[in-house]
Design a protein around this motif. Structure first.
Motif, PDB file in Angstrom:
ATOM      1  N   ILE A  36       0.656  -1.115   0.005  1.00  0.00           N
ATOM      2  CA  ILE A  36       0.028   0.099  -0.063  1.00  0.00           C
ATOM      3  C   ILE A  36       0.921   1.116  -0.209  1.00  0.00           C
ATOM      4  N   CYS A  37       1.055   1.905  -1.074  1.00  0.00           N
ATOM      5  CA  CYS A  37       1.569   3.142  -1.322  1.00  0.00           C
ATOM      6  C   CYS A  37       1.051   4.377  -0.680  1.00  0.00           C
ATOM      7  N   THR A  38       1.840   5.656  -0.416  1.00  0.00           N
ATOM      8  CA  THR A  38       1.419   6.741  -0.135  1.00  0.00           C
ATOM      9  C   THR A  38       0.152   7.077  -1.147  1.00  0.00           C
ATOM     10  N   GLY A  57      -3.740  -0.217  -6.208  1.00  0.00           N
ATOM     11  CA  GLY A  57      -2.440  -1.262  -6.336  1.00  0.00           C
ATOM     12  C   GLY A  57      -1.497  -1.144  -7.197  1.00  0.00           C
ATOM     13  N   HIS A  58      -0.189  -0.687  -7.201  1.00  0.00           N
ATOM     14  CA  HIS A  58       0.574  -0.448  -8.309  1.00  0.00           C
ATOM     15  C   HIS A  58       2.120  -0.982  -7.674  1.00  0.00           C
ATOM     16  N   GLU A  59       2.082  -1.797  -6.391  1.00  0.00           N
ATOM     17  CA  GLU A  59       3.347  -2.203  -5.841  1.00  0.00           C
ATOM     18  C   GLU A  59       3.145  -3.892  -5.930  1.00  0.00           C
ATOM     19  N   ILE A  60       3.541  -4.498  -7.034  1.00  0.00           N
ATOM     20  CA  ILE A  60       3.014  -5.738  -7.243  1.00  0.00           C
ATOM     21  C   ILE A  60       3.946  -6.927  -7.293  1.00  0.00           C
ATOM     22  N   THR A 149       9.624  -3.469  -5.261  1.00  0.00           N
ATOM     23  CA  THR A 149      10.401  -3.259  -6.696  1.00  0.00           C
ATOM     24  C   THR A 149      10.175  -1.897  -7.119  1.00  0.00           C
ATOM     25  N   GLU A 150       8.708  -1.740  -7.267  1.00  0.00           N
ATOM     26  CA  GLU A 150       8.368  -0.278  -7.681  1.00  0.00           C
ATOM     27  C   GLU A 150       9.029   0.868  -7.080  1.00  0.00           C
ATOM     28  N   PRO A 151       8.747   1.077  -5.669  1.00  0.00           N
ATOM     29  CA  PRO A 151       9.430   1.956  -4.939  1.00  0.00           C
ATOM     30  C   PRO A 151      10.878   2.007  -5.196  1.00  0.00           C
ATOM     31  N   TYR A 338       6.676   1.841   7.601  1.00  0.00           N
ATOM     32  CA  TYR A 338       7.104   1.831   6.270  1.00  0.00           C
ATOM     33  C   TYR A 338       6.318   1.532   5.133  1.00  0.00           C
ATOM     34  N   ARG A 339       5.899   0.275   5.027  1.00  0.00           N
ATOM     35  CA  ARG A 339       4.923  -0.208   4.348  1.00  0.00           C
ATOM     36  C   ARG A 339       3.880  -1.426   4.866  1.00  0.00           C
ATOM     37  N   VAL A 340       2.775  -1.307   4.708  1.00  0.00           N
ATOM     38  CA  VAL A 340       1.860  -2.166   4.907  1.00  0.00           C
ATOM     39  C   VAL A 340       1.593  -2.952   3.638  1.00  0.00           C
TER      40      VAL A 340
HETATM   41 ZN    ZN Z   1       4.335   3.515  -5.190  1.00  0.00          ZN
END
Ligand code: ZN
Ligand code: ZN
Length: 344
Positions: A36-38, A57-60, A149-151, A338-340
């Motif tokens: 879950i990105c910002t 959803g884009h960090e997959i 990977t995306e971030p 940081y990330r969930v």
């Molecule tokens: Zn992102």
């Protein structure tokens, strides 16, 4: 299959939809983890406006479950572990065609992707139908790590824009996940790194991942520290990873002659900043922005994560099952993680 759909502010529902059929030139992937990105958090809280219904959803990270008949089976196989870079760039403009998809003229978060019932980036779904050009292999790490990977690819782009040299003094302002990934990559680049934040826990993690100096800006002046360490020269590179315009101004004050200031974050609210044009003229430094990433950055990020050149495990604060996606968003927006990561 199931997908999580935004219907309004803090209105996110899991709904049933048809499993897409594999067409000739596409690959069906089963999503294993989506962070879950910002950006999605801002959609959830209404800060970022989208047209509802919308699938975020884009960090997959995913696994290949079916291949279209035209897919090259020497390159892709059922069971392959992959990360998916959602195809937001248009692919048609001059920037896309020059390999600079990160600055596409027609970047669109609200595309209608084939096989999904609503618009959006789609990663909070059990399955997606994708093109091989947006897939990148990963190996040997968990889907939760690979989902980041995306971030990391965005930070690869930022650090390459800064062109860090061995021995450079690099300042990273803000130690959320994006700031800390800048710290990690700058350390790997042979730089001396100063990490700055107000949060002592985050600064501790910055130290652990290799920052040579940490500055708690509630207790000491960053500019004094930079002068002291650089013997009054200033920093070769300053990354501002905060969304605050006064910090952008401060960043410009910290840079050395011929150095680079990189504005990494988006700005909320987007207010003008001032700087001395004469100092810029005489000092020959640069102010650059970076956002997003391109395929080249994805290739590099997925390789670094696979070999744990950059270890993503410290940044996974919480893993929630897909059924609890709403609880995952509620936890993410508290701002202390940081990330969930949503696990399917
Ligand atoms: Zn992102
Ligand atoms: Zn484009």
């Amino acid at each position: 299959m199931k997908t999580a759909v935004f219907y309004g502010i803090k209105d996110l529902k899991i709904e049933e939809c048809d499993l897409p059929e594999v067409s000739e030139n596409k690959i069906l992937i089963k999503i294993e983890a989506c962070a879950i990105c910002t950006w999605e958090q801002r959609v959830y809280t209404g800060v970022k406006k989208v047209e509802y219904p919308f699938i975020g959803g884009h960090e997959i990270a995913a696994e290949i479950v079916a291949l279209g008949s035209n897919i090259d089976k020497t390159k892709w196989q059922v069971g392959d572990k992959v990360v998916f870079g959602t195809n937001l760039a248009c692919g048609e403009c001059d920037f896309c065609k020059s390999g600079e998809e990160q600055n596409c003229l027609d970047f669109n978060h609200s595309k209608q992707l084939e096989g999904l019932p609503h618009k959006g980036m789609g990663g909070l779904s059990e399955y997606m139908l994708v093109e091989s050009k947006h897939l990148f292999h990963y190996f040997g790490v968990t889907p939760e790590e690979a989902a980041l990977t995306e971030p990391l690819s965005c930070v690869v782009h930022s650090c390459e824009t800064a062109d860090i040299q061995y021995g450079d003094l690099v300042v990273v302002i803000g130690c959320g996940i994006m700031g800390l990934l800048h710290v990690a990559l700058a350390v790997k680049s042979g730089a001396r790194v100063i990490a700055c934040d107000l949060n002592s826990e985050r600064l501790e993690l910055a130290k652990k991942i290799g920052a040579h100096y940490i500055v708690d800006s509630s207790k000491e002046e960053l500019s004094t520290k930079v002068k002291e360490i650089s013997h009054n020269l200033g920093a070769n590179v300053v990354f501002d990873t905060t969304p605050i315009h006064s910090v952008a101004e401060e960043s410009i004050e910290l840079v050395s002659n011929t150095g680079k200031v990189i504005l990494y974050s988006s700005f909320y609210p987007d207010e003008p900043v001032s700087f001395s044009p004469d100092k810029l003229h005489k000092g020959g430094y640069s102010i650059a922005g970076t956002a997003n990433s391109n395929s080249r950055d994805f290739v590099r990020a997925s390789k670094m994560i696979s070999e744990r050149v950059i270890d993503m495990r410290p940044f996974i604060s919480e893993i929630v099952p897909f059924a609890d996606v709403v609880a995952g968003f509620e936890s993410a927006i508290k701002g202390d993680k940081y990330r969930v990561v949503v696990r399917f």
